[in-house]
Write an enzyme that holds these catalytic residues in place. Structure first.
Site, mmCIF file in Angstrom:
data_model
loop_
_atom_site.group_PDB
_atom_site.id
_atom_site.type_symbol
_atom_site.label_atom_id
_atom_site.label_comp_id
_atom_site.label_asym_id
_atom_site.label_seq_id
_atom_site.Cartn_x
_atom_site.Cartn_y
_atom_site.Cartn_z
ATOM 1 N N ILE A 11 0.851 -1.196 0.000
ATOM 2 C CA ILE A 11 0.000 0.000 0.000
ATOM 3 C C ILE A 11 0.887 1.245 0.000
ATOM 4 O O ILE A 11 1.777 1.377 0.854
ATOM 5 C CB ILE A 11 -0.919 0.025 1.241
ATOM 6 C CG1 ILE A 11 -1.786 -1.246 1.299
ATOM 7 C CG2 ILE A 11 -1.803 1.284 1.243
ATOM 8 C CD1 ILE A 11 -2.576 -1.396 2.609
ATOM 9 N N ASP A 69 9.088 7.712 -0.890
ATOM 10 C CA ASP A 69 8.466 8.886 -1.505
ATOM 11 C C ASP A 69 8.185 8.533 -2.964
ATOM 12 O O ASP A 69 9.121 8.408 -3.770
ATOM 13 C CB ASP A 69 9.435 10.070 -1.397
ATOM 14 C CG ASP A 69 8.888 11.347 -2.014
ATOM 15 O OD1 ASP A 69 7.912 11.274 -2.798
ATOM 16 O OD2 ASP A 69 9.425 12.428 -1.713
ATOM 17 N N TYR A 166 -5.548 19.217 -9.658
ATOM 18 C CA TYR A 166 -5.940 17.949 -9.029
ATOM 19 C C TYR A 166 -6.818 17.135 -9.979
ATOM 20 O O TYR A 166 -6.597 15.924 -10.168
ATOM 21 C CB TYR A 166 -6.672 18.222 -7.711
ATOM 22 C CG TYR A 166 -7.030 16.963 -6.957
ATOM 23 C CD1 TYR A 166 -6.038 16.096 -6.501
ATOM 24 C CD2 TYR A 166 -8.364 16.629 -6.700
ATOM 25 C CE1 TYR A 166 -6.370 14.941 -5.806
ATOM 26 C CE2 TYR A 166 -8.699 15.475 -6.009
ATOM 27 C CZ TYR A 166 -7.696 14.630 -5.563
ATOM 28 O OH TYR A 166 -8.029 13.471 -4.875
ATOM 29 N N LYS A 170 -6.071 13.434 -11.570
ATOM 30 C CA LYS A 170 -6.922 12.259 -11.339
ATOM 31 C C LYS A 170 -7.555 11.767 -12.637
ATOM 32 O O LYS A 170 -7.846 10.572 -12.774
ATOM 33 C CB LYS A 170 -7.971 12.574 -10.269
ATOM 34 C CG LYS A 170 -7.381 12.705 -8.860
ATOM 35 C CD LYS A 170 -6.689 11.413 -8.412
ATOM 36 C CE LYS A 170 -6.256 11.438 -6.960
ATOM 37 N NZ LYS A 170 -5.664 10.175 -6.502
HETATM 38 P P1 NDP Z 1 -4.339 11.711 3.389
HETATM 39 O O1 NDP Z 1 -3.682 13.034 3.250
HETATM 40 O O2 NDP Z 1 -4.966 11.372 4.694
HETATM 41 O O3 NDP Z 1 -3.351 10.543 2.974
HETATM 42 C C1 NDP Z 1 -2.494 10.668 1.864
HETATM 43 C C2 NDP Z 1 -1.396 9.641 1.971
HETATM 44 O O4 NDP Z 1 -0.538 9.777 0.827
HETATM 45 C C3 NDP Z 1 -0.541 9.824 3.203
HETATM 46 O O5 NDP Z 1 -0.298 8.556 3.768
HETATM 47 C C4 NDP Z 1 0.737 10.429 2.674
HETATM 48 O O6 NDP Z 1 1.837 9.967 3.448
HETATM 49 C C5 NDP Z 1 0.789 9.823 1.291
HETATM 50 N N1 NDP Z 1 1.664 10.568 0.396
HETATM 51 C C6 NDP Z 1 1.560 11.843 -0.022
HETATM 52 N N2 NDP Z 1 2.589 12.174 -0.813
HETATM 53 C C7 NDP Z 1 3.383 11.076 -0.888
HETATM 54 C C8 NDP Z 1 4.595 10.775 -1.533
HETATM 55 N N3 NDP Z 1 5.242 11.675 -2.286
HETATM 56 N N4 NDP Z 1 5.125 9.537 -1.393
HETATM 57 C C9 NDP Z 1 4.490 8.622 -0.646
HETATM 58 N N5 NDP Z 1 3.344 8.830 -0.018
HETATM 59 C C10 NDP Z 1 2.792 10.043 -0.133
HETATM 60 O O7 NDP Z 1 -5.429 11.687 2.220
HETATM 61 P P2 NDP Z 1 -6.425 10.541 1.666
HETATM 62 O O8 NDP Z 1 -6.369 9.323 2.474
HETATM 63 O O9 NDP Z 1 -7.723 11.213 1.462
HETATM 64 O O10 NDP Z 1 -5.783 10.297 0.234
HETATM 65 C C11 NDP Z 1 -5.521 9.013 -0.296
HETATM 66 C C12 NDP Z 1 -5.873 9.001 -1.767
HETATM 67 O O11 NDP Z 1 -7.283 9.179 -1.910
HETATM 68 C C13 NDP Z 1 -5.213 10.119 -2.572
HETATM 69 O O12 NDP Z 1 -4.795 9.595 -3.816
HETATM 70 C C14 NDP Z 1 -6.360 11.110 -2.772
HETATM 71 O O13 NDP Z 1 -6.185 11.894 -3.917
HETATM 72 C C15 NDP Z 1 -7.521 10.149 -2.904
HETATM 73 N N6 NDP Z 1 -8.850 10.692 -2.692
HETATM 74 C C16 NDP Z 1 -9.161 11.398 -1.565
HETATM 75 C C17 NDP Z 1 -10.437 11.894 -1.391
HETATM 76 C C18 NDP Z 1 -10.809 12.706 -0.213
HETATM 77 O O14 NDP Z 1 -11.834 13.396 -0.252
HETATM 78 N N7 NDP Z 1 -10.070 12.655 0.879
HETATM 79 C C19 NDP Z 1 -11.488 11.647 -2.378
HETATM 80 C C20 NDP Z 1 -11.052 10.893 -3.524
HETATM 81 C C21 NDP Z 1 -9.786 10.430 -3.656
HETATM 82 P P3 NDP Z 1 3.162 10.817 3.800
HETATM 83 O O15 NDP Z 1 2.751 12.246 3.958
HETATM 84 O O16 NDP Z 1 3.625 10.167 5.065
HETATM 85 O O17 NDP Z 1 4.092 10.574 2.651
HETATM 86 C C1 8X3 Z 2 -10.947 14.577 -3.317
HETATM 87 C C2 8X3 Z 2 -12.349 14.905 -3.646
HETATM 88 O O1 8X3 Z 2 -13.866 16.642 -4.653
HETATM 89 O O2 8X3 Z 2 -12.449 17.305 -2.781
HETATM 90 O O3 8X3 Z 2 -10.481 13.618 -4.206
HETATM 91 O O4 8X3 Z 2 -11.525 16.970 -4.974
HETATM 92 S S1 8X3 Z 2 -12.536 16.538 -4.032
#
Ligand code: NDP
Ligand code: 8X3
Length: 266
Positions: A11, A69, A166, A170
């Site tokens: 993951i 990263d 963004y 996506k």
């Molecule tokens: P969080 O910010 O809670 O989690 C994001 C995760 O991505 C963290 O674990 C962070 O870890 C990691 N991350 C960010 N940059 C890097 C990097 N360069 N290398 C490795 N890991 C990285 O957000 P979400 O759980 O919401 O996001 C998870 C996914 O879901 C994303 O792809 C987001 O776009 C997507 N998503 C989110 C939605 C929302 O509304 N929240 C809706 C739809 C999709 P660390 O900082 O430790 O590296």
């Molecule tokens: C995150 C959902 O609508 O805030 O992926 O961009 S939105």
């Protein structure tokens, strides 16, 4: 019998939000025998999560936290080669790491914000996929070669004001996922795309550079999905019979019908 048994699951972005919940959900769904490789930049959070998972489900689940990263191609190249032998046979890749910085409109988008967004969500996801695919292809022998789960977003299907970078990132994930499924059609690798709407995680805090009040305002008057809701769908998809591909999923909280149509309680 449990279809997850014995699988090695990798993951990205497992230190928070959806990735973290997905790690727990996999562990709970197969506490008897599972290997989890948890990656993100914040290694201390990953170590804590590893400890917490084992505390909850016992040591039938093995957890390997690795600092990675995904925006750094060099790190990805080293990562796969350096996996310990017992974790090398990756069965499932959850490409979850992702973010956006800012909500600026063109022409005011900071170049730095654009670069980190694409390097993480797009280039990072593609590099991870390319690094792990050879493992799955080598194993490909007619059944259960592997699963690639790409986390997109409703933002990849519909643009919104202040979301252009963004949304573009996506949409790229969605296009890559679609093409990849076609490229792998003669294999038994399943390519699974999941596009959530609003989920309350650190996402908005990260987007607004740590401004918690601004992040909270995003979720005022609505009841967003929880990261567990998305984790359940990921684990469900992976747990299907090998011939079943949950190819393309859009999921919303009840108040949301698109990126921009949200019902807010006054
Ligand atoms: P969080 O910010 O809670 O989690 C994001 C995760 O991505 C963290 O674990 C962070 O870890 C990691 N991350 C960010 N940059 C890097 C990097 N360069 N290398 C490795 N890991 C990285 O957000 P979400 O759980 O919401 O996001 C998870 C996914 O879901 C994303 O792809 C987001 O776009 C997507 N998503 C989110 C939605 C929302 O509304 N929240 C809706 C739809 C999709 P660390 O900082 O430790 O590296
Ligand atoms: C995150 C959902 O609508 O805030 O992926 O961009 S939105």
């Amino acid at each position: 019998s449990n279809r997850l048994r014995g699988k090695t699951i990798l993951i990205t972005g497992a230190s928070s939000g959806i990735g973290r919940s997905t790690a727990f959900e996999f562990a709970r769904s197969c506490p008897e025998d599972l290997k989890l490789i948890l990656t993100a930049r914040r290694i201390n959070s990953l170590k804590q999560i590893a400890t917490d998972i084992i505390k909850e489900v016992g040591n039938g689940v093995k957890v390997l936290p690795v600092q990675l990263d995904v925006s750094d191609a060099e790190q990805i190249r080293g990562f796969v080669g350096n996996l310990p032998t017992e974790y090398k046979e990756v069965d499932v890749l959850v490409n979850n790491a992702g973010l956006v910085k800012g909500m600026a409109k063109a022409p005011d988008i900071a170049e730095e914000d654009m670069n980190i967004t694409f390097a993480t969500n797009v280039t990072g996801l593609i590099n991870m996929t390319q690094a792990v695919l050879p493992i799955m292809l080598k194993r490909n022998k007619g059944n259960g070669a592997g699963d690639i789960i790409n986390i997109g977003s409703i933002a990849g299907r519909e643009g919104y004001v202040g979301g252009s970078i963004y949304c573009a990132s996506k949409a790229a994930v969605r296009a890559f996922t679609d093409a990849l499924r076609k490229e792998l059609i003669s294999t038994r690798i399943r390519v699974i795309g999941i596009d959530p709407g609003q989920v309350e995680t650190e996402f908005s805090v990260v987007r607004f550079y740590g401004d918690k009040a601004r992040a909270d305002a995003v979720y005022a008057g609505v009841e967003p999905l929880t990261p567990e809701d998305v984790a359940e769908v990921i684990v469900f998809a992976v747990g299907r019979r090998e011939n079943v591909v949950i190819a393309d999923t859009l999921m919303f909280p009840n108040h949301q019908a698109s990126a921009t149509v949200l019902h807010r309680k006054p």
